[in-house]
Design a protein around this motif. Structure first.
Motif, PDB file in Angstrom:
ATOM      1  N   SER A  17       0.833  -1.206   0.000  1.00  0.00           N
ATOM      2  CA  SER A  17       0.000   0.000   0.000  1.00  0.00           C
ATOM      3  C   SER A  17       0.869   1.258   0.000  1.00  0.00           C
ATOM      4  O   SER A  17       0.563   2.234  -0.685  1.00  0.00           O
ATOM      5  N   ARG A  18       1.964   1.229   0.779  1.00  0.00           N
ATOM      6  CA  ARG A  18       2.869   2.373   0.811  1.00  0.00           C
ATOM      7  C   ARG A  18       3.513   2.576  -0.556  1.00  0.00           C
ATOM      8  O   ARG A  18       3.638   3.713  -1.036  1.00  0.00           O
ATOM      9  N   ARG A  19       3.907   1.489  -1.187  1.00  0.00           N
ATOM     10  CA  ARG A  19       4.520   1.561  -2.516  1.00  0.00           C
ATOM     11  C   ARG A  19       3.538   2.181  -3.514  1.00  0.00           C
ATOM     12  O   ARG A  19       3.892   3.078  -4.279  1.00  0.00           O
ATOM     13  N   ARG A  24       1.718   6.724  -6.850  1.00  0.00           N
ATOM     14  CA  ARG A  24       0.610   7.612  -7.219  1.00  0.00           C
ATOM     15  C   ARG A  24       0.989   9.070  -7.035  1.00  0.00           C
ATOM     16  O   ARG A  24       0.631   9.934  -7.849  1.00  0.00           O
ATOM     17  N   ALA A  25       1.730   9.374  -5.983  1.00  0.00           N
ATOM     18  CA  ALA A  25       2.174  10.751  -5.745  1.00  0.00           C
ATOM     19  C   ALA A  25       3.275  11.155  -6.721  1.00  0.00           C
ATOM     20  O   ALA A  25       3.381  12.325  -7.114  1.00  0.00           O
ATOM     21  N   THR A  52      11.126   7.432   4.128  1.00  0.00           N
ATOM     22  CA  THR A  52      10.121   6.389   3.919  1.00  0.00           C
ATOM     23  C   THR A  52      10.196   5.828   2.504  1.00  0.00           C
ATOM     24  O   THR A  52       9.933   4.644   2.278  1.00  0.00           O
ATOM     25  N   ILE A  53      10.543   6.682   1.548  1.00  0.00           N
ATOM     26  CA  ILE A  53      10.657   6.220   0.159  1.00  0.00           C
ATOM     27  C   ILE A  53      11.704   5.124   0.054  1.00  0.00           C
ATOM     28  O   ILE A  53      11.509   4.113  -0.636  1.00  0.00           O
ATOM     29  N   PHE A  54      12.806   5.284   0.777  1.00  0.00           N
ATOM     30  CA  PHE A  54      13.912   4.336   0.657  1.00  0.00           C
ATOM     31  C   PHE A  54      13.708   3.079   1.495  1.00  0.00           C
ATOM     32  O   PHE A  54      14.541   2.188   1.483  1.00  0.00           O
ATOM     33  N   ARG A  55      12.584   3.011   2.192  1.00  0.00           N
ATOM     34  CA  ARG A  55      12.205   1.736   2.813  1.00  0.00           C
ATOM     35  C   ARG A  55      11.471   0.855   1.816  1.00  0.00           C
ATOM     36  O   ARG A  55      11.298  -0.337   2.049  1.00  0.00           O
ATOM     37  N   VAL A  56      11.009   1.479   0.739  1.00  0.00           N
ATOM     38  CA  VAL A  56      10.256   0.737  -0.278  1.00  0.00           C
ATOM     39  C   VAL A  56      11.061   0.587  -1.560  1.00  0.00           C
ATOM     40  O   VAL A  56      11.006  -0.459  -2.215  1.00  0.00           O
ATOM     41  N   PHE A  57      11.808   1.629  -1.923  1.00  0.00           N
ATOM     42  CA  PHE A  57      12.606   1.626  -3.149  1.00  0.00           C
ATOM     43  C   PHE A  57      14.086   1.767  -2.803  1.00  0.00           C
ATOM     44  O   PHE A  57      14.444   2.534  -1.909  1.00  0.00           O
ATOM     45  N   ALA A  58      14.921   1.040  -3.528  1.00  0.00           N
ATOM     46  CA  ALA A  58      16.366   1.085  -3.254  1.00  0.00           C
ATOM     47  C   ALA A  58      16.934   2.466  -3.530  1.00  0.00           C
ATOM     48  O   ALA A  58      17.810   2.949  -2.813  1.00  0.00           O
ATOM     49  N   LEU A  64      11.547   5.473 -10.393  1.00  0.00           N
ATOM     50  CA  LEU A  64      11.191   5.862 -11.767  1.00  0.00           C
ATOM     51  C   LEU A  64      10.787   4.646 -12.579  1.00  0.00           C
ATOM     52  O   LEU A  64       9.843   4.698 -13.382  1.00  0.00           O
ATOM     53  N   ASP A  65      11.497   3.534 -12.382  1.00  0.00           N
ATOM     54  CA  ASP A  65      11.128   2.300 -13.085  1.00  0.00           C
ATOM     55  C   ASP A  65       9.705   1.884 -12.723  1.00  0.00           C
ATOM     56  O   ASP A  65       8.916   1.479 -13.587  1.00  0.00           O
ATOM     57  N   ALA A  66       9.382   1.992 -11.436  1.00  0.00           N
ATOM     58  CA  ALA A  66       8.052   1.613 -10.981  1.00  0.00           C
ATOM     59  C   ALA A  66       6.984   2.529 -11.575  1.00  0.00           C
ATOM     60  O   ALA A  66       5.872   2.083 -11.890  1.00  0.00           O
ATOM     61  N   CYS A  67       7.312   3.806 -11.761  1.00  0.00           N
ATOM     62  CA  CYS A  67       6.368   4.748 -12.373  1.00  0.00           C
ATOM     63  C   CYS A  67       6.106   4.384 -13.831  1.00  0.00           C
ATOM     64  O   CYS A  67       4.966   4.458 -14.303  1.00  0.00           O
TER      65      CYS A  67
END
Length: 213
Positions: A17-19, A24-25, A52-58, A64-67
């Motif tokens: 959910s956080r990811r 989305r943001a 918090t972003i770096f707890r989900v993305f390396a 950007l890849d996820a976007c």
């Protein structure tokens, strides 16, 4: 003496959910800034701390890849296609479908175009990265199946099976609107047809009167 009410902590979000919330943001910021977007901007838009972003993305590249992966996903278009009423005429059903698919292509083009314009390449070779070619056939299969369902009530009136009609219609939308199959800028300066006109030409052809061949 009155005691100030204690502030209750918002419930913790699970990682998925956080990811999703961060992506989305980030998407509108990627469209606006391309690869120059910062994780601080994304954190501010999401209302979270930058850490918090770096707890989900390396790192930012993974975000950007996820976007890009999210933009390429046809999930939003499929949701719109599922809402098309089967009680209306075929032309109206196809017009709604075409509008949903054009919106999807515009979104893909906005994200990929912004990254390309700012030198973003993503990590080539990793599925879903901005630099890896998407699996186009796998991505369009559920869309073709959803379109085929829109043709199904007219099966007896069609010259082709609904599945083939859906495949041709999908290609017709890309070419007729001047959009390449992967989104992005129009390939030809010829003025684009409106969605209703595209559907009309698809169903009835370009001749105003039938001619002998």
């Amino acid at each position: 003496m009155t005691t100030a009410p204690s502030r209750r902590r918002a419930p913790a979000m699970d990682p998925d959910s956080r990811r999703e919330m961060i992506i989305r943001a980030a998407l509108p910021l990627v469209i606006e800034h391309g690869s120059a977007v910062t994780t601080r901007q994304v954190a501010r838009a999401a209302g979270i701390g930058e850490g918090t972003i770096f707890r989900v993305f390396a790192d930012k590249e993974e975000l950007l890849d996820a976007c890009v992966t999210e933009a390429l996903s046809p999930a939003h278009a499929l949701d719109e296609l599922a809402l098309v009423s089967m009680d209306q005429p075929l032309a109206d059903r196809l017009t709604e479908a075409a509008s949903a698919l054009h919106a999807h292509l515009d979104r893909v083009g906005a994200v990929v175009g912004a990254l390309h314009a700012t030198g973003g390449r993503g990590r080539s070779g990793r599925p879903g990265s901005a630099g890896a070619p998407p699996d186009r056939a796998a991505g369009t299969l559920p869309v073709r199946e959803a379109l085929a369902e829109l043709f199904e009530p007219e099966r007896e009136s069609l010259r082709l099976p609904p599945e083939q009609a859906a495949l041709i219609f999908l290609g017709f939308l890309f070419v007729g609107a001047g959009r390449p199959p992967t989104g992005g800028e129009p390939t030809d300066p010829v003025p684009q047809l409106g969605v209703r006109d595209l559907v009309d030409v698809f169903l009835h052809g370009v001749l105003s009167q039938p001619v002998e061949i």
